[in-house]
Enzyme design. Structure first.
Site, PDB file in Angstrom:
ATOM      1  CD  GLU A   1      -0.994  19.683 -33.774  1.00  0.00           C
ATOM      2  OE1 GLU A   1      -1.354  19.763 -34.961  1.00  0.00           O
ATOM      3  OE2 GLU A   1      -1.471  18.887 -32.962  1.00  0.00           O
TER       4      GLU A   1
ATOM      5  NE  ARG B   1       5.155  23.799   5.598  1.00  0.00           N
ATOM      6  CZ  ARG B   1       4.253  23.757   6.545  1.00  0.00           C
ATOM      7  NH1 ARG B   1       3.654  24.868   6.975  1.00  0.00           N
ATOM      8  NH2 ARG B   1       3.896  22.602   7.070  1.00  0.00           N
TER       9      ARG B   1
ATOM     10  CD  GLN C   1      22.616  18.306  -0.648  1.00  0.00           C
ATOM     11  OE1 GLN C   1      22.515  17.118  -0.928  1.00  0.00           O
ATOM     12  NE2 GLN C   1      23.777  18.911  -0.502  1.00  0.00           N
TER      13      GLN C   1
END
Ligand code: FAD
Length: 392
Positions: free
Chosen positions: A246, A272, A283
Site C-alpha cells: 500500500e 506565458r 530563474q
C-alpha cells in the site's frame, strides 16, 4: 542494473496513457464539486482491466508482475485527470485485493478475486477508528467467537470507497488482555450485505472528492470463520505484510501526477509572457521547474526499486516507507510550485491546478502519516524506541 523499461512495458504505458486521457476524467471538475463517485469511469477501468492488473489470470486478472504493475499505475496517474478515481482504484487494489492475494485461502480467492478484478465488487479497508488512528493496536472493535464463527462489534471511520464498497477488509480484537498487543488482532473479510453492517455518514473532504469516504459500523455482525483472513491473532501480521504494498504501489499514480504537473508547468513557462519575455526565462520560474524534475526522477527511482524488490519476492519495508514519504511530500511540493508558476490561474478552479493541490494534501496522511513513517524508518535504521508500540 538495468534502468530501461522493456518493450512490453513501454507499449503498455502508451496504451494506458491513451486510454486514461481519452476515456477517463472528462467530468473530473464536476465530480470534484459534487463529491460524487464516477461510476461510468469505474466501469471503463474495469473493462480495460485496471482492477485486475496484479491479480493472477486464473482469478480473472492479467497477472502483471509488481514492477510492470507500478509502470501501469504510474501511467494511469499520468493520463487520468481525476485523482479521486485513481485513488478509488488504488484503495480497491492495495487496501483490499492485495490482502486476498497475500493471505486469502484458495476458497476466498475463488469467491472474491474474480468479482473484484471485474469491478463487480468494490473493495475497501476499514481500519481506522475514531480513537485509534496511528495507534491501530489500541482499536476497540471486537470479534467474539460464537459457534462456527465470530460476532463483530465496533465502528470504523475514514474508510475510502466505504459508501460504495461491497467487501471490507477489517481488523478486530479477538485476543484477551493476556496476549501481546500484536497478537490480539485478527483480519476479516466482511461483506456489506452481512447483517448488522451499517454504512454511516459519508465524510466530506478537502480533496480526492470523487473517492467517497465514510464510516462503517458492525452492530453484532455474524462473520463465518471462513471469512477470517490469515489465522486468528495474525491480523497485525496481515496488516504489516500488506502495508508495504500500500505504501508504495498506491503512490505510483502520484509519480504520474507529478509528471503531468511538470509538463503543464513547462508549457505555461514557455507560453506565458510578461515583461516582454516568457516567464520561463526568469530563474524564479525555471528553477522551480528544475526542482519538479528532480523530485519526479527521485520518486520514480525509489518506486521502481520497490517494484523490483517485490518482483524478486523480497521484503521492501524501508524502501516502501521512504517511497511513501518522498513521493507524497514531493507531489505536494510540485503541486504548490505548479500553482505558483501559473499565478492566478493556479489558484482559480478553471485550470484544475488548485484541485491537484487539494488532492495531493491527503498523501502525507493516509497509509500512515509521514511523521509515523519517519518513526518507523528510524526504527528500521537502528534507533531504538523511535516509534514505540507499532503504529500505522
Ligand atoms: C484521504 C484519506 C484516506 C484515508 N483512507 C482510509 C481508509 O481507507 N481506511 C482507513 O482505515 N483509514 C483511512 N484513512 C485514515 C488514515 O489512515 C489516518 O488518518 C491515519 O492513520 C492517521 O490517523 P488519525 O487521522 O487518527 O491521526 P492521529 O493518529 O490522531 O495523528 C494526529 C497527528 O499526530 C501525529 N502522531 C500520532 N502519533 C504519532 C507518533 N507516534 N509519532 C509522531 N507523530 C504522531 C500524526 O502524525 C498526526 O500529525 C484515510 C485518511 C485520509 C486523509
Amino acid at each position: 542494473m538495468d534502468f530501461e523499461l522493456t518493450e512490453e512495458q513501454r507499449r503498455l504505458r502508451k496504451e494506458i496513457v491513451a486510454f486514461a486521457r481519452e476515456e477517463l476524467g472528462r467530468d473530473a471538475d464536476a465530480r470534484d464539486r459534487e463529491g460524487s463517485f464516477p461510476w461510468a469511469d469505474w466501469r471503463r477501468c474495469a473493462d480495460f482491466g485496471v482492477l485486475g492488473w496484479p491479480v493472477p489470470e486464473e482469478y480473472g486478472g492479467s497477472g502483471l508482475d509488481p514492477l510492470t504493475t507500478i509502470v501501469a499505475l504510474e501511467a494511469l496517474g499520468y493520463g487520468c485527470r481525476d485523482n479521486g478515481l485513481v485513488f478509488a482504484v488504488n484503495n480497491h487494489l492495495w487496501a483490499c485485493v492485495i490482502h486476498l492475494l497475500l493471505h486469502g485461502t484458495p476458497e476466498q480467492k475463488r469467491r472474491f478475486l474474480p468479482q473484484l478484478a471485474s469491478g463487480a465488487l468494490i473493495g475497501a479497508h476499514a481500519l481506522s477508528e475514531p480513537e485509534a488512528g496511528s495507534d491501530i493496536l489500541s482499536m476497540t472493535t471486537t470479534a467474539r467467537r460464537e459457534g462456527d464463527g465470530y460476532r463483530l462489534h465496533g465502528g470504523k471511520c475514514f474508510v475510502s470507497n466505504g459508501p460504495v464498497a461491497d467487501v471490507f477488509v477489517t481488523l478486530a480484537r479477538t485476543g484477551d488482555g493476556g496476549a501481546r498487543a500484536q497478537d490480539q488482532l485478527s483480519a476479516f473479510l466482511v461483506t456489506s450485505d452481512m447483517p448488522g453492517v451499517v454504512k454511516t455518514r459519508e465524510q466530506s473532504k478537502m480533496g480526492l472528492r470523487s473517492t467517497p469516504m465514510g464510516g462503517v459500523e458492525f452492530d453484532g455482525t455474524p462473520v463465518p470463520a471462513s471469512h477470517l483472513l490469515g489465522r486468528e491473532g495474525g491480523g497485525y501480521q496481515v496488516f504489516t505484510s500488506a502495508i508495504e504494498w500500500e505504501r508504495s504501489f498506491m503512490f505510483a499514480a502520484h509519480v504520474g501526477a507529478m509528471e503531468r504537473l511538470l509538463e503543464t508547468s513547462v508549457r505555461h513557462a514557455n507560453s506565458r509572457r510578461q515583461f516582454g519575455r516568457s516567464i520561463g526565462a526568469y530563474q524564479a520560474v525555471s528553477h522551480r521547474i528544475a526542482d519538479m524534475r528532480i523530485r519526479l526522477e527521485l520518486s520514480r527511482m525509489l518506486l521502481y526499486r520497490v517494484g523490483w524488490l517485490k518482483r524478486e519476492g523480497r521484503l521492501a519495508l524501508p524502501e516502501a516507507t521512504m517511497a511513501k514519504i518522498v513521493i507524497s511530500e514531493g507531489l505536494v511540493q510540485t503541486a504548490m510550485e505548479a500553482a505558483e508558476v501559473h499565478g492566478a490561474r493556479g489558484y482559480l478552479a478553471d485550470d484544475g491546478i488548485e484541485r491537484e493541490l487539494r488532492d495531493a494534501l491527503g498523501g502525507p496522511v493516509y497509509a500512515g502519516t509521514n511523521a509515523v513513517q519517519r518513526g518507523i524508518l528510524a526504527e528500521l535504521t537502528g534507533v531504538r524506541g523511535a516509534l514505540s508500540g507499532g503504529g500505522m
